[in-house]
Design an enzyme around this catalytic site. Structure first.
Site, PDB file in Angstrom:
ATOM      1  N   SER A  36      25.603  69.016 100.117  1.00  0.00           N
ATOM      2  CA  SER A  36      26.802  68.222 100.981  1.00  0.00           C
ATOM      3  C   SER A  36      27.424  67.340  99.994  1.00  0.00           C
ATOM      4  O   SER A  36      26.613  66.801  99.153  1.00  0.00           O
ATOM      5  CB  SER A  36      26.112  67.718 102.322  1.00  0.00           C
ATOM      6  OG  SER A  36      25.361  66.798 101.988  1.00  0.00           O
ATOM      7  N   GLY A  82      17.455  71.256 105.008  1.00  0.00           N
ATOM      8  CA  GLY A  82      16.694  72.369 104.585  1.00  0.00           C
ATOM      9  C   GLY A  82      17.538  73.532 103.757  1.00  0.00           C
ATOM     10  O   GLY A  82      18.787  73.340 104.055  1.00  0.00           O
ATOM     11  N   SER A 124      16.649  79.653 113.823  1.00  0.00           N
ATOM     12  CA  SER A 124      17.661  80.688 113.719  1.00  0.00           C
ATOM     13  C   SER A 124      17.608  81.771 114.322  1.00  0.00           C
ATOM     14  O   SER A 124      16.081  82.008 114.534  1.00  0.00           O
ATOM     15  CB  SER A 124      17.772  80.700 112.099  1.00  0.00           C
ATOM     16  OG  SER A 124      18.548  81.963 111.792  1.00  0.00           O
ATOM     17  N   TYR A 149      13.779  82.358 103.481  1.00  0.00           N
ATOM     18  CA  TYR A 149      14.366  81.385 104.320  1.00  0.00           C
ATOM     19  C   TYR A 149      13.975  81.679 105.519  1.00  0.00           C
ATOM     20  O   TYR A 149      13.678  80.691 106.413  1.00  0.00           O
ATOM     21  CB  TYR A 149      15.991  81.607 103.859  1.00  0.00           C
ATOM     22  CG  TYR A 149      16.790  81.195 105.139  1.00  0.00           C
ATOM     23  CD1 TYR A 149      16.806  79.763 105.377  1.00  0.00           C
ATOM     24  CD2 TYR A 149      17.538  82.046 105.999  1.00  0.00           C
ATOM     25  CE1 TYR A 149      17.537  79.303 106.409  1.00  0.00           C
ATOM     26  CE2 TYR A 149      17.904  81.571 107.266  1.00  0.00           C
ATOM     27  CZ  TYR A 149      18.110  80.132 107.452  1.00  0.00           C
ATOM     28  OH  TYR A 149      18.652  79.705 108.683  1.00  0.00           O
ATOM     29  N   LYS A 153      11.672  79.292 108.629  1.00  0.00           N
ATOM     30  CA  LYS A 153      12.006  78.996 109.960  1.00  0.00           C
ATOM     31  C   LYS A 153      10.860  79.231 110.941  1.00  0.00           C
ATOM     32  O   LYS A 153      10.408  78.583 111.913  1.00  0.00           O
ATOM     33  CB  LYS A 153      13.219  79.753 110.574  1.00  0.00           C
ATOM     34  CG  LYS A 153      14.469  79.105 109.746  1.00  0.00           C
ATOM     35  CD  LYS A 153      14.771  77.593 109.968  1.00  0.00           C
ATOM     36  CE  LYS A 153      16.145  77.337 109.615  1.00  0.00           C
ATOM     37  NZ  LYS A 153      16.283  75.719 109.181  1.00  0.00           N
ATOM     38  N   ASN A 179      25.154  83.138 114.933  1.00  0.00           N
ATOM     39  CA  ASN A 179      26.279  82.708 113.763  1.00  0.00           C
ATOM     40  C   ASN A 179      27.358  81.737 113.985  1.00  0.00           C
ATOM     41  O   ASN A 179      28.338  81.852 114.449  1.00  0.00           O
ATOM     42  CB  ASN A 179      26.991  84.101 113.627  1.00  0.00           C
ATOM     43  CG  ASN A 179      26.176  85.270 112.870  1.00  0.00           C
ATOM     44  OD1 ASN A 179      24.970  85.487 113.513  1.00  0.00           O
ATOM     45  ND2 ASN A 179      26.143  85.383 111.524  1.00  0.00           N
ATOM     46  N   ARG A 231      28.014  90.758 115.294  1.00  0.00           N
ATOM     47  CA  ARG A 231      27.127  89.270 115.325  1.00  0.00           C
ATOM     48  C   ARG A 231      27.696  88.660 116.486  1.00  0.00           C
ATOM     49  O   ARG A 231      28.903  88.717 116.896  1.00  0.00           O
ATOM     50  CB  ARG A 231      27.194  88.509 113.830  1.00  0.00           C
ATOM     51  CG  ARG A 231      26.783  89.075 112.862  1.00  0.00           C
ATOM     52  CD  ARG A 231      25.285  89.309 112.763  1.00  0.00           C
ATOM     53  NE  ARG A 231      24.725  89.799 111.502  1.00  0.00           N
ATOM     54  CZ  ARG A 231      24.367  90.931 111.532  1.00  0.00           C
ATOM     55  NH1 ARG A 231      24.519  92.017 112.321  1.00  0.00           N
ATOM     56  NH2 ARG A 231      24.071  91.370 110.183  1.00  0.00           N
ATOM     57  N   ARG A 293      25.075  95.463 102.420  1.00  0.00           N
ATOM     58  CA  ARG A 293      24.336  94.494 101.707  1.00  0.00           C
ATOM     59  C   ARG A 293      22.810  94.587 102.085  1.00  0.00           C
ATOM     60  O   ARG A 293      22.754  94.570 103.541  1.00  0.00           O
ATOM     61  CB  ARG A 293      24.955  93.299 102.393  1.00  0.00           C
ATOM     62  CG  ARG A 293      24.225  91.924 101.906  1.00  0.00           C
ATOM     63  CD  ARG A 293      24.704  90.636 102.096  1.00  0.00           C
ATOM     64  NE  ARG A 293      24.823  90.352 103.503  1.00  0.00           N
ATOM     65  CZ  ARG A 293      25.353  89.283 104.138  1.00  0.00           C
ATOM     66  NH1 ARG A 293      25.819  88.199 103.358  1.00  0.00           N
ATOM     67  NH2 ARG A 293      25.187  89.033 105.251  1.00  0.00           N
TER      68      ARG A 293
HETATM   69  N1  UFG Z   1      30.017  90.041 105.575  1.00  0.00           N
HETATM   70  C1  UFG Z   1      30.866  90.750 104.849  1.00  0.00           C
HETATM   71  N2  UFG Z   1      31.320  90.244 103.921  1.00  0.00           N
HETATM   72  C2  UFG Z   1      30.962  89.180 103.302  1.00  0.00           C
HETATM   73  C3  UFG Z   1      30.012  88.361 104.119  1.00  0.00           C
HETATM   74  C4  UFG Z   1      29.609  88.866 105.174  1.00  0.00           C
HETATM   75  O1  UFG Z   1      31.118  92.026 105.364  1.00  0.00           O
HETATM   76  O2  UFG Z   1      31.439  88.759 102.288  1.00  0.00           O
HETATM   77  C5  UFG Z   1      29.426  90.584 106.884  1.00  0.00           C
HETATM   78  C6  UFG Z   1      27.987  90.861 106.798  1.00  0.00           C
HETATM   79  O3  UFG Z   1      27.614  91.941 106.276  1.00  0.00           O
HETATM   80  C7  UFG Z   1      27.306  90.884 108.504  1.00  0.00           C
HETATM   81  C8  UFG Z   1      28.375  89.667 108.801  1.00  0.00           C
HETATM   82  O4  UFG Z   1      29.511  89.966 107.826  1.00  0.00           O
HETATM   83  O5  UFG Z   1      27.812  91.861 108.854  1.00  0.00           O
HETATM   84  C9  UFG Z   1      27.857  88.494 109.104  1.00  0.00           C
HETATM   85  O6  UFG Z   1      27.429  87.893 107.948  1.00  0.00           O
HETATM   86  P1  UFG Z   1      26.964  86.305 107.497  1.00  0.00           P
HETATM   87  O7  UFG Z   1      26.434  86.378 106.143  1.00  0.00           O
HETATM   88  O8  UFG Z   1      28.091  85.666 107.920  1.00  0.00           O
HETATM   89  O9  UFG Z   1      25.983  86.115 108.647  1.00  0.00           O
HETATM   90  P2  UFG Z   1      24.585  86.843 108.745  1.00  0.00           P
HETATM   91  O10 UFG Z   1      24.447  87.425 110.111  1.00  0.00           O
HETATM   92  O11 UFG Z   1      24.089  87.921 107.600  1.00  0.00           O
HETATM   93  O12 UFG Z   1      23.497  85.431 108.827  1.00  0.00           O
HETATM   94  C10 UFG Z   1      23.137  85.047 109.794  1.00  0.00           C
HETATM   95  C11 UFG Z   1      22.965  83.510 109.092  1.00  0.00           C
HETATM   96  C12 UFG Z   1      21.385  83.207 108.438  1.00  0.00           C
HETATM   97  C13 UFG Z   1      20.513  84.103 108.924  1.00  0.00           C
HETATM   98  C14 UFG Z   1      20.757  85.518 109.006  1.00  0.00           C
HETATM   99  C15 UFG Z   1      19.851  86.465 109.545  1.00  0.00           C
HETATM  100  O13 UFG Z   1      23.985  82.791 108.399  1.00  0.00           O
HETATM  101  O14 UFG Z   1      21.188  82.123 108.559  1.00  0.00           O
HETATM  102  O15 UFG Z   1      22.065  85.675 110.119  1.00  0.00           O
HETATM  103  O16 UFG Z   1      20.133  87.632 110.035  1.00  0.00           O
HETATM  104  F1  UFG Z   1      19.267  83.932 108.303  1.00  0.00           F
END
Ligand code: UFG
Length: 340
Positions: A36, A82, A124, A149, A153, A179, A231, A293
């Protein structure tokens, strides 16, 4: 209450500082600025109209943490600080375990020495792991996470539970976020990831503002309505309000340690998020579909009933609010917070 906010200069921490001040609490921030910028604090002071004292220390330093508690009168702690990047944690597990666990241990030790018995923890939905049935409910017992990570938690929730079992005065709310996205409606504070964003919303926002060429959608062959992952996105201001509600409810909790899901209860697909952001921006945004991913789950969302009935909290902002506010923040701050 006089509330110590660890990680108060970060994305969720900064929004929570504003909500705490608005609710009449005094705030003290501790942040090492590892993810930050100090310029956040001036914005918080301008928006809140109060001075926000900051201790720029690393909580893994137990001596400095102890001195902070010796200097400040603290009634409660909201612990955000964190490391939080899932992919980085897989590459650097020791950094994650060392930083996230040591900082929490110093904090808990200082709280015990200084008779601070109220704690709200930034957990989380990742603690539900791969096998929990959707929607996630707090009484699910087999907590585990596929990333280091997420595992920090899980471990910190356990540590806090054990510490509370040994100290009947301690009250802990474990807030399991889904999210968080969006920004303060002023456009003055928001999410400012360093480097290439890992998360969907800041990535779309940077495409929209021209910092990135196009978004890659990670897979469209999931067993969901449109094939992309779903999500439970919630507005960071709703999330911040959840912290205030939890803090103010600590003394009345049905158990000394209580987990609460903070989510809306609704899943939204990646494609639906892109469309919502396009509505906010008023034009189409470039994207392509790429491979899945590693580690992504097809779909999960919260059962938010417990937070509703016990904390009186409910997310009220819509996906369009989240996109409009993110876009306002990103337009006003295309490069994020200034260095000075
Ligand atoms: N996504 C894309 N393109 C990108 C980024 C994300 O298609 O460039 C998709 C991902 O595949 C997922 C969705 O967007 O389907 C959300 O992805 P995020 O990375 O925004 O969020 P996540 O649900 O993967 O991550 C969240 C929290 C984390 C936590 C994780 C565990 O941000 O802190 O859930 O599931 F650990």
């Amino acid at each position: 209450m006089r509330v110590l906010v660890s990680g108060g200069a970060g994305y969720i921490g900064s929004h929570t500082v504003l909500s705490l001040v608005a609710a009449g609490h005094d705030v003290v921030v501790v942040d090492d600025y590892s993810n930050s910028k100090p310029t956040v604090v001036g914005r918080l002071e301008a928006l809140s109209g109060v001075h926000v004292p900051v201790h720029a220390i690393d909580l893994t330093d137990a001596g400095k943490t102890e001195r902070l508690f010796a200097q400040e009168r603290i009634d409660a702690v909201v612990h955000f600080a964190g490391y939080k990047a899932v992919g980085e944690s897989v590459a650097k597990p020791l950094d994650y375990y060392r930083n996230n666990l040591d900082s929490t241990l110093s904090l808990l030790e200082a709280m015990r020495r200084h008779d601070v018995h109220r704690l709200v923890f930034s957990s989380s939905a990742t603690v539900y792991g791969e096998h929990a049935p959707v929607p996630y409910t707090e009484d699910y017992e087999h907590l585990s996470s596929s990333s280091p990570y997420g595992q920090t938690k899980v471990m910190i929730e356990r540590i806090m539970t054990d510490v509370a079992a040994a100290d009947p005065r301690l009250r802990v709310a474990l807030l399991r976020y889904f999210n968080p996205v969006g920004a303060h409606p002023s456009g003055q504070i928001g999410e400012d990831p360093q480097g290439i964003p890992n998360n969907l919303m800041p990535f779309i926002a940077q495409v929209a503002v021209g910092r990135r060429d196009k978004l890659t959608v990670f897979g469209d062959d999931y067993p969901t309505a449109d094939g992309t992952c779903e999500r439970d996105y919630l507005h960071v201001e709703d999330l911040a309000a959840g912290h205030v509600a939890a803090l103010e409810h600590l003394d009345d909790m049905v158990a000394p340690v209580r987990a609460f899901n903070l989510g809306t209860g609704t899943g939204t697909s990646v494609l639906a998020m892109i469309q919502a952001f396009e509505r906010a921006v008023g034009r189409e945004l470039p994207y392509e579909v790429g491979p899945r991913r590693a580690g992504d789950l097809p779909a999960f969302w919260a059962d938010p009933t417990r937070a509703q009935t016990e904390l009186g909290w409910q997310a009220v902002k819509t996906i369009d609010d989240m996109c409009a506010d993110t876009w306002r923040w990103q337009q006003a701050n295309p490069q994020g917070f200034p260095d000075a």
